[in-house]
Each structure stands twice: as C-alpha cells, then as structure tokens.
Design an enzyme around this catalytic site. Structure first.
Site, PDB file in Angstrom:
ATOM      1  N   VAL A  35       0.834  -1.200   0.000  1.00 51.07           N
ATOM      2  CA  VAL A  35       0.000   0.000   0.000  1.00 51.07           C
ATOM      3  C   VAL A  35       0.874   1.257   0.000  1.00 51.07           C
ATOM      4  CG1 VAL A  35      -1.771   1.292   1.270  1.00 51.07           C
ATOM      5  CG2 VAL A  35      -1.947  -1.185   1.045  1.00 51.07           C
ATOM      6  N   ALA A  38       1.934   1.741  -3.544  1.00 53.76           N
ATOM      7  CA  ALA A  38       0.810   2.263  -4.331  1.00 53.76           C
ATOM      8  C   ALA A  38       0.536   3.731  -4.013  1.00 53.76           C
ATOM      9  CB  ALA A  38      -0.444   1.431  -4.074  1.00 53.76           C
ATOM     10  N   GLU A  39       0.556   4.088  -2.723  1.00 59.12           N
ATOM     11  CA  GLU A  39       0.276   5.478  -2.368  1.00 59.12           C
ATOM     12  C   GLU A  39       1.383   6.407  -2.843  1.00 59.12           C
ATOM     13  OE1 GLU A  39      -1.672   8.241   1.011  1.00 59.12           O
ATOM     14  OE2 GLU A  39      -1.455   6.107   1.388  1.00 59.12           O
ATOM     15  N   THR A  40       2.606   5.932  -2.817  1.00 58.75           N
ATOM     16  CA  THR A  40       3.718   6.737  -3.332  1.00 58.75           C
ATOM     17  C   THR A  40       3.504   7.055  -4.801  1.00 58.75           C
ATOM     18  OG1 THR A  40       5.264   5.804  -1.717  1.00 58.75           O
ATOM     19  CG2 THR A  40       6.218   6.767  -3.721  1.00 58.75           C
ATOM     20  N   SER A  43       0.208   9.295  -5.323  1.00 60.46           N
ATOM     21  CA  SER A  43       0.407  10.663  -4.834  1.00 60.46           C
ATOM     22  C   SER A  43       1.369  11.439  -5.725  1.00 60.46           C
ATOM     23  CB  SER A  43       0.939  10.632  -3.399  1.00 60.46           C
ATOM     24  OG  SER A  43      -0.013  10.072  -2.531  1.00 60.46           O
TER      25      SER A  43
END
Length: 119
Positions: A35, A38-40, A43
């Site tokens: 996660v 994925a968030e890196t 964003s």
C-alpha cells in the site's frame, strides 16, 4: 522502503521495491508495504498532474492482495483512471519478478490550491 521510481508522468508511473526489509513476521511482503508503494505512485502522479501551484492530498486508497512474495523485487505500475481539476485517481498493479499480480490498489487524491505563504 527503498522505493525506486523508474518512470513518471501524470498518466503512468512505475517503481520497484525490494521485498527484503519490507516483510511481516512470517517473511512475506507486508501488505502495508504494498500500500505504501501504491500510495507513493498515486500521490506522485497526482502531484505531477496538479502542477507546482497545487497540492495533492490523499482521499481514498484500497488494496486487494492476490499472492504472497518472499523474496526479490516487486514492481508497481500506476495508470491514471481519471485526471480532473479536483480529483486524480489511479489503478496501481503490483507484480513480482515473474510478472504475477501480487496486489491491486486504487488511490484517489484531492487536488487543492496551495495555502498562501505565512498562513
């Protein structure tokens, strides 16, 4: 996390991350590490789309974990689903070194104007 971004544009981003150092107590890639990858990507893509006078703020993320990984590297590929004026959404597919899907995430970021300096 040792995430290495290898391709970046508002439409598509790719990064790799080692499994070693990102495992849970059973020696498997930690779902939270997937996660984070994925968030890196989501964003960063949202910030690229927003431009220098705006900021991207995470609004929603979800993940489905498909298979375990014990070693090597995983690769995350983020593909823009929607790049609007106020929202940016990405699908992030994480694969192992044999190109098997490990995790699928969707991330949505809110795009806002930067706060005035000094506020």
């Amino acid at each position: 996390m040792r995430i290495e971004v290898v391709e970046s544009s508002p439409q598509r981003l790719v990064a790799k991350m080692p499994v070693e150092g990102n495992t849970q107590p059973y020696g498997l890639l930690h779902g939270g590490a997937s996660v984070v990858l994925a968030e890196t990507l989501g964003s960063l893509g949202s910030a690229l789309h927003a431009g220098p006078d705006r900021v991207a703020v995470g609004l929603d993320i979800n993940a489905t974990h498909h298979r375990a990984v014990r070693s090597g590297w995983v690769t995350g590929t983020a593909t823009a689903l929607s790049l609007g004026n106020t929202l940016a959404s990405y699908e992030v597919v994480i694969t192992d070194e044999d190109d098997r899907r490990v995790c699928t995430c969707r991330i949505t970021c809110l795009l806002r104007d930067k706060a005035p300096a000094g506020s």
